[in-house]
Design a protein around this motif. Sequence first.
Motif, PDB file in Angstrom:
ATOM      1  N   UNK A  51       7.842  -8.406   4.775  1.00  0.00           N
ATOM      2  CA  UNK A  51       6.762  -7.855   5.752  1.00  0.00           C
ATOM      3  C   UNK A  51       6.117  -6.811   5.234  1.00  0.00           C
ATOM      4  N   UNK A  52       7.180  -5.968   4.420  1.00  0.00           N
ATOM      5  CA  UNK A  52       6.600  -4.498   4.017  1.00  0.00           C
ATOM      6  C   UNK A  52       6.211  -4.284   2.390  1.00  0.00           C
ATOM      7  N   UNK A  53       6.523  -5.221   1.772  1.00  0.00           N
ATOM      8  CA  UNK A  53       6.489  -4.964   0.270  1.00  0.00           C
ATOM      9  C   UNK A  53       5.692  -6.291  -0.192  1.00  0.00           C
ATOM     10  N   UNK A  54       4.998  -6.166  -1.046  1.00  0.00           N
ATOM     11  CA  UNK A  54       4.378  -7.334  -1.862  1.00  0.00           C
ATOM     12  C   UNK A  54       5.368  -7.781  -3.057  1.00  0.00           C
ATOM     13  N   UNK A  55       5.274  -8.915  -3.751  1.00  0.00           N
ATOM     14  CA  UNK A  55       5.797  -9.314  -4.763  1.00  0.00           C
ATOM     15  C   UNK A  55       5.682  -8.314  -5.850  1.00  0.00           C
ATOM     16  N   UNK A  56       6.994  -8.033  -6.465  1.00  0.00           N
ATOM     17  CA  UNK A  56       6.745  -7.109  -7.783  1.00  0.00           C
ATOM     18  C   UNK A  56       6.453  -5.746  -7.529  1.00  0.00           C
ATOM     19  N   UNK A  57       6.297  -5.180  -6.119  1.00  0.00           N
ATOM     20  CA  UNK A  57       6.046  -3.813  -6.007  1.00  0.00           C
ATOM     21  C   UNK A  57       7.150  -2.758  -6.204  1.00  0.00           C
ATOM     22  N   UNK A  58       8.383  -3.333  -6.211  1.00  0.00           N
ATOM     23  CA  UNK A  58       9.634  -2.527  -6.492  1.00  0.00           C
ATOM     24  C   UNK A  58      10.094  -2.430  -7.829  1.00  0.00           C
ATOM     25  N   UNK A  59      10.665  -1.346  -8.311  1.00  0.00           N
ATOM     26  CA  UNK A  59      11.078  -1.338  -9.744  1.00  0.00           C
ATOM     27  C   UNK A  59      12.705  -1.525  -9.648  1.00  0.00           C
ATOM     28  N   UNK A  60      13.436  -1.216  -8.663  1.00  0.00           N
ATOM     29  CA  UNK A  60      14.987  -0.896  -8.749  1.00  0.00           C
ATOM     30  C   UNK A  60      15.318  -1.111  -7.131  1.00  0.00           C
ATOM     31  N   UNK A  61      16.415  -1.818  -6.873  1.00  0.00           N
ATOM     32  CA  UNK A  61      16.984  -1.818  -5.676  1.00  0.00           C
ATOM     33  C   UNK A  61      18.568  -1.321  -5.725  1.00  0.00           C
ATOM     34  N   UNK A 104       0.688  -1.217  -0.067  1.00  0.00           N
ATOM     35  CA  UNK A 104       0.109   0.099   0.112  1.00  0.00           C
ATOM     36  C   UNK A 104       0.976   1.169   0.009  1.00  0.00           C
ATOM     37  N   UNK A 105       2.101   1.261  -0.325  1.00  0.00           N
ATOM     38  CA  UNK A 105       2.972   2.443  -0.212  1.00  0.00           C
ATOM     39  C   UNK A 105       2.450   3.504  -1.199  1.00  0.00           C
ATOM     40  N   UNK A 106       1.790   3.185  -2.543  1.00  0.00           N
ATOM     41  CA  UNK A 106       1.333   4.098  -3.346  1.00  0.00           C
ATOM     42  C   UNK A 106      -0.010   4.883  -2.824  1.00  0.00           C
ATOM     43  N   UNK A 107      -0.864   3.889  -2.193  1.00  0.00           N
ATOM     44  CA  UNK A 107      -2.155   4.679  -1.941  1.00  0.00           C
ATOM     45  C   UNK A 107      -2.144   4.956  -0.539  1.00  0.00           C
ATOM     46  N   UNK A 108      -1.349   4.664   0.332  1.00  0.00           N
ATOM     47  CA  UNK A 108      -1.288   5.063   1.826  1.00  0.00           C
ATOM     48  C   UNK A 108       0.019   6.150   2.152  1.00  0.00           C
ATOM     49  N   UNK A 122      11.903 -11.567  -5.912  1.00  0.00           N
ATOM     50  CA  UNK A 122      10.834 -11.482  -5.511  1.00  0.00           C
ATOM     51  C   UNK A 122      10.169 -10.161  -5.449  1.00  0.00           C
ATOM     52  N   UNK A 123      10.782  -9.131  -4.687  1.00  0.00           N
ATOM     53  CA  UNK A 123      10.548  -7.861  -4.516  1.00  0.00           C
ATOM     54  C   UNK A 123      10.355  -7.135  -5.890  1.00  0.00           C
ATOM     55  N   UNK A 124      11.207  -7.328  -6.712  1.00  0.00           N
ATOM     56  CA  UNK A 124      11.288  -6.671  -7.921  1.00  0.00           C
ATOM     57  C   UNK A 124      10.471  -7.102  -9.020  1.00  0.00           C
ATOM     58  N   UNK A 125       9.838  -5.906  -9.881  1.00  0.00           N
ATOM     59  CA  UNK A 125       8.952  -6.295 -11.089  1.00  0.00           C
ATOM     60  C   UNK A 125       9.964  -7.047 -11.941  1.00  0.00           C
TER      61      UNK A 125
END
Length: 221
Positions: free
Chosen positions: A105-115, A32-36, A144-147
């Motif tokens: 615990x803080x990000x869904x799968x594929x929620x992140x573009x770059x690390x 929910x990083x974008x909406x919340x 898992x985190x990355x798109x």
Amino acid sequence: MTRRKHDFFLHNIESINVIEVGKPLYKTIKGNWLSEYFKNDNPIVLELACGKGEYTIGLASAFPATNFIGVDIKGDRIARGSKIAERKGLTNVAFLRTDIKYIEEFFNEGEVSEIWVTFPDPHARPRQEKHRLTHPHFLALYKRLLKPGGTLHLKTDSPELFAYSVEQVKSANCVDLQYTTDLYTSSLNEIHLGIKTTYEQLFFDKGFTINYLQCKMGAVL
Ligand SMILES: C[S@@+](CC[C@H](N)C(=O)[O-])C[C@H]1O[C@@H](n2cnc3c(N)ncnc32)[C@H](O)[C@@H]1O
């Protein structure tokens, strides 16, 4: 605890750009990083082991249409980055205080573009290998985190950690791997945008070269 450290911890409690245990968003932010928090649809970039968050701040200033989250376990370091982000009025910045091993615990799968992983502790002894932030279990986690096709960047002063990391990303089937053991004289120099972290400056001043790699880590469909 020193007075200074105490002040940093108080800052984190009061600051909206710091997400840490005890705050409502800490429990609800996953997915929910974008909406919340950011209130936009822009991509999310993480800086892991961010310390004072030089990449988080530097990239957020350069790319206002991207969201940046610095992640570190040490509250006093995060507080410094948080204060700078506030002073600069950067609304595309957040800091998350957690151990990276719990980051799912803080990000869904594929929620992140770059690390970006910036100057992680080398954990040089063989028995410390599992703590290296490029150990296979961390690389699997980043995947898992990355798109799909999302990029991993690593900067380090440690030649040993770097050689280890290059081998690990190759074994993890990352694609489009590019790397250098001397960033500042390399054609990859532009990629880091001239941003120097605190540890980078320390080691650079001692005559170390800076190692850098990037590759595409997200599950490529
Ligand atoms: C050598 S410092 C680098 C800080 C900063 N990136 C820089 O270059 O100046 C390593 C940082 O990684 C953080 N760190 C190490 N292991 C961590 C973990 N498992 N979870 C969260 N933070 C971690 C430490 O708290 C520390 O701030």
